[in-house]
Design a protein around this motif. Structure first.
Motif, PDB file in Angstrom:
ATOM      1  N   ILE A 405       0.842  -1.199   0.000  1.00 36.15           N
ATOM      2  CA  ILE A 405       0.000   0.000   0.000  1.00 36.15           C
ATOM      3  C   ILE A 405       0.873   1.244   0.000  1.00 36.15           C
ATOM      4  CG2 ILE A 405      -1.696   1.322   1.320  1.00 36.15           C
ATOM      5  CD1 ILE A 405      -2.812  -1.348   2.307  1.00 36.15           C
ATOM      6  N   ARG A 406       0.575   2.165  -0.898  1.00 38.14           N
ATOM      7  CA  ARG A 406       1.338   3.416  -0.989  1.00 38.14           C
ATOM      8  C   ARG A 406       0.724   4.442  -0.030  1.00 38.14           C
ATOM      9  NH1 ARG A 406       1.084   8.397  -3.414  1.00 38.14           N
ATOM     10  NH2 ARG A 406       3.089   9.330  -4.017  1.00 38.14           N
ATOM     11  N   SER A 407       1.246   4.485   1.156  1.00 32.16           N
ATOM     12  CA  SER A 407       0.793   5.455   2.154  1.00 32.16           C
ATOM     13  C   SER A 407       1.859   5.573   3.221  1.00 32.16           C
ATOM     14  CB  SER A 407      -0.541   5.031   2.785  1.00 32.16           C
ATOM     15  OG  SER A 407      -0.371   3.847   3.546  1.00 32.16           O
ATOM     16  N   GLY A 408       1.779   6.642   3.986  1.00 34.10           N
ATOM     17  CA  GLY A 408       2.759   6.823   5.045  1.00 34.10           C
ATOM     18  C   GLY A 408       2.581   5.862   6.194  1.00 34.10           C
ATOM     19  N   MET A 409       1.354   5.346   6.365  1.00 37.50           N
ATOM     20  CA  MET A 409       1.051   4.524   7.532  1.00 37.50           C
ATOM     21  C   MET A 409       0.045   3.437   7.156  1.00 37.50           C
ATOM     22  SD  MET A 409       0.382   7.698  10.176  1.00 37.50           S
ATOM     23  CE  MET A 409      -0.862   8.422   9.089  1.00 37.50           C
ATOM     24  N   VAL A 410       0.205   2.277   7.743  1.00 40.17           N
ATOM     25  CA  VAL A 410      -0.770   1.201   7.593  1.00 40.17           C
ATOM     26  C   VAL A 410      -0.995   0.562   8.962  1.00 40.17           C
ATOM     27  CG1 VAL A 410      -1.375  -0.970   6.455  1.00 40.17           C
ATOM     28  CG2 VAL A 410       0.019   0.719   5.236  1.00 40.17           C
TER      29      VAL A 410
END
Length: 487
Positions: A405-410
């Motif tokens: 997932i392309r995000s800063g946080m998961v």
């Protein structure tokens, strides 16, 4: 232009406070006072600052419900949720004060084959004065994620809270000044966007901003006038993925809380849900039952409060209306609006390109979509200009899904986990902003690295000199080949 702002309770419309709109001169004066106090605050050292920050944390803990009452009055969230917000951020304040020296203090640097004669150290020094422009949706937790870390690092802070929650900002500054009465280490300026712009131009060493992407662009343009750096924590369009082997009860609980808590007014709130087709029907049945039992209202029994910004109601209802026009269906709730109270709504069959799936709704809505496999879920999750957070509910593939997932946080098998864990950096990519708060990265965000390298002994090869001869160059070539040539 009015010289004051009047704050109204979003549930009742009643006025709850009046605050000044501080001018550019007022803001510059505050920054000058902060600049004068910065040396004293830095001189206390990590231990001295920790003692003061721990005392501040104690005041907040003892008077938590008083502060929660102001949050409830100004922005509308239920009192218990306001208290939860305060309780969560206290762990972050504690972590920052206790770990600042470990993260920022002087560390030795390693030497290499050609630099054995050199010894170096690096430490992270405070920038000086940090300006914080805070949001209204989490008016305690979010700004303190910058304020506490900037203070622990040795900076002084000038805080401009949202014009919707200036009383919360005033309470925080007053509480801090009770334990740090000597100098104006932490100051308040109140007002509208003009006050925020004045803070950007007032000579601070960094701006920490939280708010919409559109506003962040204006803040960034203003900061560019004086080459003032900033950290921007902006909006999101966070997705929640449910795999076929997920615990469905936990996933439903996470989707409901992640999407509807704080009336959906959370940058990391869940807005899109992608469910594996094998468990879609079971998940949707459980979700609709759960949401059908929830009610938004202005009374103390309501689990969901009103919408804080009146202008946001049009955005929320507009997204719902557009989704229905495009063939979407309401399976729980219905988005009914009375005053500033919007009822929670679950939508299905909403086209992927609809605003309800592409633009930040910032309201109590969820869109739910069946996916043929997890690859499709990841593709849809990543098909967004935002990249703040995401949530995965899964069994054996959970870690793999999260890594794609392309995000800063998961967060995995929990919602808001990144915001809760003090050691986890908080921030996004793309239109969700840049820079980080919380954790070690959050401490370093408000510092600059200062390195010192000294020569311990005369180097075997004198390289940095015009007296270098052919013999030295030949030997250097052999050493380089030996050390690096096998790579």
């Amino acid at each position: 232009m009015s010289s004051t702002i009047e704050v109204h309770n979003p549930a009742t419309g009643e006025p709850v406070g009046t605050y000044p709109v501080h001018t550019a001169d007022d803001v510059r004066a505050a920054v000058e006072r902060a600049r004068a106090a910065a040396g004293w605050w830095d001189s206390l050292g990590f231990a001295g600052r920790r003692k003061r920050l721990d005392a501040f944390r104690g005041v907040m803990a003892r008077r938590m419900h008083q502060l929660a009452g102001i949050v409830h009055q100004e922005m509308g969230k239920p009192h218990s949720d306001a208290a939860l917000e305060i309780a969560m951020i206290l762990d972050h304040v504690a972590w920052a004060s206790r770990n600042a020296e470990k993260v920022l203090g002087r560390h030795k640097l390693k030497s290499g084959a050609l630099t054995l004669h050199l010894a170096g150290t690096v430490e992270y020094r405070p920038l000086g004065v940090v300006g914080v422009i805070g949001p209204w949706n989490f008016p305690v937790a979010t700004p303190l994620g910058s304020i506490a870390f900037a203070l622990a690092a040795g900076n002084t802070v000038v805080f401009k809270p949202s014009e919707y929650t200036p009383g919360v900002g005033a309470w925080l500054v007053d509480a801090f000044n009770q334990v740090v009465p000597e100098h104006p280490v932490f100051q308040l300026v109140t007002g509208d966007g003009s006050t925020g712009a004045a803070l950007c131009r007032a000579g601070v060493d960094k701006i920490a901003f939280t708010g919409s992407t559109a506003t962040a662009k204006r803040v960034m343009a203003t900061c560019a006038e004086t080459l003032t750096p900033m950290v921007a924590e902006c909006g999101g369009k966070d997705a929640l993925i449910v795999d076929e082997d997920a615990n469905l009860d936990a996933a439903v609980e996470g989707a409901v809380w992640g999407g509807l808590a704080n009336a959906g007014q959370a940058c990391i709130g869940t807005e899109r849900v992608y469910v594996h087709q094998k468990v879609y029907s079971a998940f949707l049945e459980k979700l609709t039952a759960k949401v059908s039992d929830l009610r938004a209202g202005a009374d103390t029994a309501a689990k969901i409060g009103p919408i804080t910004m009146p202008s946001q109601i049009g955005v929320i209802t507009g997204h719902i209306s557009d989704a229905l026009t495009r063939g979407g269906k309401v399976v729980a709730g219905g988005g009914e609006t009375v005053g500033q109270v919007v009822q929670p709504t679950v939508l299905v069959d909403v086209p992927d390109d609809a605003p309800a799936n592409q633009e930040e709704t910032f309201g109590p809505t969820l869109t739910v979509r069946s996916v043929s496999d997890i690859d499709e879920a990841i593709r849809l999750t990543n098909a967004s200009r935002y990249g703040l957070g995401a949530t995965v509910y899964a069994g054996k593939r959970a870690r793999d899904i999260a890594s794609r997932i392309r995000s800063g946080m998961v967060s995995v098998n929990a919602v808001f986990a990144n915001a809760i864990l003090p050691t986890a950096p908080f921030g996004g990519v793309g239109d969700s902003g840049f820079g980080r708060i919380h954790g070690a990265d959050g401490l370093r965000e408000f510092t600059y690295p200062h390195s010192v390298v000294r020569q311990r002994f005369r180097p075997p090869l004198a390289l940095t000199t015009f007296d270098r001869d052919d013999k030295t160059d030949t030997l250097l070539t052999k050493i380089v080949a030996l050390v690096h040539g096998r790579g």
